[in-house]
Design an enzyme around this catalytic site. Structure first.
Site, PDB file in Angstrom:
ATOM      1  CB  THR A 131      -0.901  -0.010   1.265  1.00 38.40           C
ATOM      2  OG1 THR A 131      -1.503  -1.295   1.349  1.00 38.40           O
ATOM      3  CG2 THR A 131      -1.983   1.021   1.200  1.00 38.40           C
ATOM      4  CG  HIS A 146       3.074  -4.541   8.558  1.00 37.82           C
ATOM      5  ND1 HIS A 146       2.169  -3.569   8.945  1.00 37.82           N
ATOM      6  CD2 HIS A 146       3.173  -4.435   7.213  1.00 37.82           C
ATOM      7  CE1 HIS A 146       1.742  -2.922   7.884  1.00 37.82           C
ATOM      8  NE2 HIS A 146       2.330  -3.428   6.817  1.00 37.82           N
ATOM      9  CG  ASN A 177       9.352  -5.497   7.576  1.00 36.66           C
ATOM     10  OD1 ASN A 177       9.961  -4.462   7.307  1.00 36.66           O
ATOM     11  ND2 ASN A 177       8.299  -5.895   6.898  1.00 36.66           N
TER      12      ASN A 177
HETATM   13  C1  LIG Z   1      -0.858  -5.948   0.074  1.00 37.04           C
HETATM   14  C2  LIG Z   1       0.288  -5.470   0.903  1.00 37.04           C
HETATM   15  C3  LIG Z   1       0.226  -4.207   1.480  1.00 37.04           C
HETATM   16  C4  LIG Z   1       1.304  -3.741   2.254  1.00 37.04           C
HETATM   17  N1  LIG Z   1       1.265  -2.455   2.701  1.00 37.04           N
HETATM   18  C5  LIG Z   1       2.323  -1.947   3.354  1.00 37.04           C
HETATM   19  C6  LIG Z   1       2.353  -0.567   3.698  1.00 37.04           C
HETATM   20  O1  LIG Z   1       1.463   0.203   3.377  1.00 37.04           O
HETATM   21  N2  LIG Z   1       3.434  -0.106   4.372  1.00 37.04           N
HETATM   22  C7  LIG Z   1       4.456  -0.924   4.742  1.00 37.04           C
HETATM   23  O2  LIG Z   1       5.386  -0.445   5.389  1.00 37.04           O
HETATM   24  N3  LIG Z   1       4.453  -2.230   4.396  1.00 37.04           N
HETATM   25  C8  LIG Z   1       3.426  -2.753   3.689  1.00 37.04           C
HETATM   26  N4  LIG Z   1       3.453  -4.057   3.298  1.00 37.04           N
HETATM   27  C9  LIG Z   1       4.627  -4.859   3.656  1.00 37.04           C
HETATM   28  C10 LIG Z   1       5.817  -4.499   2.741  1.00 37.04           C
HETATM   29  O3  LIG Z   1       5.514  -4.805   1.428  1.00 37.04           O
HETATM   30  C11 LIG Z   1       7.048  -5.213   3.257  1.00 37.04           C
HETATM   31  O4  LIG Z   1       7.336  -4.677   4.540  1.00 37.04           O
HETATM   32  C12 LIG Z   1       8.263  -5.025   2.369  1.00 37.04           C
HETATM   33  O5  LIG Z   1       8.036  -5.436   1.060  1.00 37.04           O
HETATM   34  C13 LIG Z   1       9.433  -5.804   2.968  1.00 37.04           C
HETATM   35  O6  LIG Z   1      10.524  -5.732   2.098  1.00 37.04           O
HETATM   36  P1  LIG Z   1      11.607  -6.887   2.016  1.00 37.04           P
HETATM   37  O7  LIG Z   1      12.518  -6.513   0.907  1.00 37.04           O
HETATM   38  O8  LIG Z   1      12.184  -7.108   3.354  1.00 37.04           O
HETATM   39  O9  LIG Z   1      10.788  -8.213   1.689  1.00 37.04           O
HETATM   40  P2  LIG Z   1       9.919  -8.596   0.427  1.00 37.04           P
HETATM   41  O10 LIG Z   1       9.434  -7.400  -0.263  1.00 37.04           O
HETATM   42  O11 LIG Z   1       8.902  -9.571   0.867  1.00 37.04           O
HETATM   43  O12 LIG Z   1      10.963  -9.337  -0.530  1.00 37.04           O
HETATM   44  C14 LIG Z   1      11.616 -10.510  -0.143  1.00 37.04           C
HETATM   45  C15 LIG Z   1      11.992 -11.285  -1.407  1.00 37.04           C
HETATM   46  O13 LIG Z   1      12.880 -12.346  -1.043  1.00 37.04           O
HETATM   47  C16 LIG Z   1      12.649 -13.430  -1.929  1.00 37.04           C
HETATM   48  N5  LIG Z   1      13.190 -14.651  -1.291  1.00 37.04           N
HETATM   49  C17 LIG Z   1      12.785 -15.248  -0.142  1.00 37.04           C
HETATM   50  N6  LIG Z   1      13.569 -16.314   0.139  1.00 37.04           N
HETATM   51  C18 LIG Z   1      14.477 -16.412  -0.850  1.00 37.04           C
HETATM   52  C19 LIG Z   1      15.554 -17.318  -1.121  1.00 37.04           C
HETATM   53  N7  LIG Z   1      15.869 -18.307  -0.276  1.00 37.04           N
HETATM   54  N8  LIG Z   1      16.247 -17.145  -2.266  1.00 37.04           N
HETATM   55  C20 LIG Z   1      15.956 -16.136  -3.124  1.00 37.04           C
HETATM   56  N9  LIG Z   1      14.958 -15.247  -2.902  1.00 37.04           N
HETATM   57  C21 LIG Z   1      14.234 -15.369  -1.778  1.00 37.04           C
HETATM   58  C22 LIG Z   1      11.148 -13.428  -2.097  1.00 37.04           C
HETATM   59  O14 LIG Z   1      10.771 -14.087  -3.301  1.00 37.04           O
HETATM   60  C23 LIG Z   1      10.819 -11.942  -2.112  1.00 37.04           C
HETATM   61  O15 LIG Z   1      10.730 -11.448  -3.433  1.00 37.04           O
HETATM   62  C24 LIG Z   1       2.427  -4.570   2.509  1.00 37.04           C
HETATM   63  C25 LIG Z   1       2.479  -5.843   1.924  1.00 37.04           C
HETATM   64  C26 LIG Z   1       1.437  -6.282   1.110  1.00 37.04           C
HETATM   65  C27 LIG Z   1       1.533  -7.641   0.466  1.00 37.04           C
END
Ligand SMILES: Cc1cc2nc3c(=O)[nH]c(=O)nc-3n(C[C@H](O)[C@H](O)[C@H](O)COP(=O)(O)OP(=O)(O)OC[C@H]3O[C@@H](n4cnc5c(N)ncnc54)[C@H](O)[C@@H]3O)c2cc1C
Length: 517
Positions: free
Chosen positions: A133, A451, A485
């Site tokens: 979002t 989250h 997170n």
């Molecule tokens: C509908 C929705 C609404 C949201 N709204 C908000 C919001 O408004 N505000 C907010 O702060 N957060 C929101 N979030 C949460 C936010 O999207 C996440 O906090 C954020 O994307 C986290 O980032 P990240 O890079 O840590 O993880 P992610 O974006 O989840 O990315 C992690 C990636 O790692 C990959 N992966 C996992 N394991 C492996 C492996 N072993 N080898 C290779 N690749 C791997 C996955 O495929 C994934 O693509 C929302 C989430 C959703 C789904």
């Protein structure tokens, strides 16, 4: 097995992996960086937010591609069905799964034992950052990480806001928006500090060339790196799982990658390894690799989430203010997203007043969407060792990684906090006048927040209650960093991505020094 040398390996291409890639490539341009993600590419530009795909069919296809083992559209569930199911404890896969994500537990037998049944993942280039979002509120007083000096904390947050293009001007004023702000301000402003008054939600959103909204995904954070082949020192690989990290005496000496479509394996030998594979799969990879500090997967936290849907009374709308529509002519007039900030002790909650299209509740709007307002309230849950991911020793998930389940329960204090949040939210709902029949106040099932925090939490010292230091370096490892997170060590009520990007910014300071040494 083929072996490839690199300076940096980043596992995961969501907003956090993208932050590491951007900053390290800017600050150490000669460094060879490889970023891998197990999920497929959704768009030409790496990690684009799917809301920027204007064609509805293509957008839906991108959502489905992100759903890991569940490669079909979920049935449409009305708010009545979902809210009723949550209230009665009738949990089924259809009631829990949301487009663009897939449930960690996707069979009914396991679901019955899962104490965080709605826990979900996105598996695509860009991760959840292609579906989020984009709400980026700054954490309030008690939500801040206490052992990071204030100046360093603020500097990291300012950089995170710059990378995420955070703005409060995404939506133009609308009559409905002004009415919403006035109503909420009337209920809350008196008890909130001057800089924490009711306001528009800070959103990660830019303006595109048509003057319309361009929602921030990993592509925006990556900048030029998102254009395929634009930078020879940076490589991004989709459908590539990192299966295992190999280590010896506190050094990661290799990472086993597997190209999922062919099954081909390759070992990457990198000077620095960063695992930013979300708060559930980052600890999963460490665990699968035999890296199991006491706190790994523990202190699992999320803010309990309460929803109420109200209808904005016609007489509260100032029709003299011109209506504004999205310049890309999306299907609905935009109401906007508003924020009732966390401000302990007077309002130790987070209020997110939402537009419907990304709500976890699919809502029947009866052709009148502009008058429906979703009130989402998050509250603190105590952070405890007992709440944790259970990794199976002998069972695997659909990718052959250790299967996950969850031990997660509410304490007596949590229940009190939730009751208080419900009371506060009821006061807000009452000020709007009319709770809609399908949207009565509901405490959503654990996992709904999306989250998840604490599972690779940072700490001040290596005393068994944390996995990494305040620069995200895993204790007792000289070249292993974690991001996402999971590093957040405190309970929070609100959206965590801004904090996680800020912590990645901070981690880069230490990594840059190591790379330049
Ligand atoms: C509908 C929705 C609404 C949201 N709204 C908000 C919001 O408004 N505000 C907010 O702060 N957060 C929101 N979030 C949460 C936010 O999207 C996440 O906090 C954020 O994307 C986290 O980032 P990240 O890079 O840590 O993880 P992610 O974006 O989840 O990315 C992690 C990636 O790692 C990959 N992966 C996992 N394991 C492996 C492996 N072993 N080898 C290779 N690749 C791997 C996955 O495929 C994934 O693509 C929302 C989430 C959703 C789904």
């Amino acid at each position: 097995m083929k072996t490839t040398l690199a300076d940096v390996l980043i596992v995961g291409s969501g907003p956090i992996g993208a932050t590491f890639a951007r900053l390290l490539s800017e600050q150490v341009p000669e460094a060879k960086i490889i970023m891998v993600d197990l999920g497929p590419r959704l768009s030409k530009k790496s990690g684009q937010h799917i809301k920027n795909i204007l064609d509805e069919k293509q957008r839906e296809e991108a959502q489905i591609k992100s759903q890991g083992p569940h490669q079909e559209a979920y049935p449409l569930i009305t708010v009545a069905e979902r809210a009723n199911a949550a209230q009665k404890g009738h949990l089924s896969l259809e009631m829990l799964a949301r487009a663009g994500t897939h449930l960690v537990t996707d069979n009914l037998e396991d679901l019955a034992k899962n104490q965080m049944p709605a826990a979900s993942l996105s598996s695509n280039l860009g991760g959840m950052g292609a579906h989020w979002t984009c709400a980026c509120p700054r954490p309030g007083n008690a939500e801040r990480i206490p052992f990071i000096p204030e100046e360093e904390h603020d500097k990291a947050f300012a950089k995170a806001e710059e990378l995420l293009c955070v703005s409060q001007n995404t939506f133009a004023d609308s009559p409905e928006g002004l009415a919403i702000m006035k109503i909420l301000g009337g209920v809350f402003n008196e008890k909130l500090a001057p800089d924490r008054q009711v306001q528009r939600m800070p959103l990660a959103c830019k303006t595109d060339e048509n003057g319309g909204q361009y929602w921030v995904g990993s592509d925006v954070i990556l900048g030029e790196l998102a254009e395929a082949g634009s930078q020879s020192n940076f490589e991004i690989r989709s459908e590539t799982l990192c299966r295992k990290l190999i280590h010896e005496n506190g050094t990661i000496t290799g990472a086993v990658l597997e190209h999922l479509p062919t099954g081909e394996q390759e070992e990457i030998k990198a000077k620095i390894v960063i695992v930013a594979a979300d708060a559930l799969r980052t600890p999963q990879l460490l665990w699968a690799s035999g890296i199991r500090p006491r706190a790994l997967g523990h202190y699992l936290n999320e803010h309990p989430f309460i929803f109420t849907f109200v209808e904005l009374r016609e007489d509260l709308v100032d029709t003299s203010v011109a209506k504004m529509y999205d310049k890309n002519n999306r299907t609905e007039p935009t109401i906007g997203v508003f924020w009732v900030p966390f401000d302990a002790p007077n309002h130790p909650f987070h209020g997110q007043i939402m537009h419907m299209d990304v709500s976890p509740l699919k809502i029947e709007t009866h052709g009148n969407p502009k008058h429906i307002v979703g009130l989402g309230w998050g509250c603190l849950k105590e952070s405890r060792y007992e709440d944790h991911i259970v990794f199976s020793e002998d069972k695997n998930d659909y990718l052959g990684m250790p299967k996950m389940n969850f031990k997660f329960s509410l304490t007596a204090k949590d229940k009190e906090t939730i009751a208080e949040a419900m009371e506060i939210q009821s006061q807000a709902a009452a000020a709007f006048g009319k709770v809609i029949k399908e949207g009565e106040q509901t405490l959503m099932p654990p996992g709904t927040s999306l989250h998840y925090e604490g599972t690779t939490r940072m700490g001040e010292k290596n005393d068994g209650t944390s996995v990494c230091d305040s620069f995200s370096q895993v204790w007792e490892f000289d070249n292993l960093f974690v991001g996402g997170n999971g590093v957040i060590p405190v309970a929070t009520t609100s959206n965590p991505t801004l904090t996680s990007v800020a912590m990645a910014v901070r981690a880069c300071e230490k990594i840059v020094n190591k790379l330049k040494r």
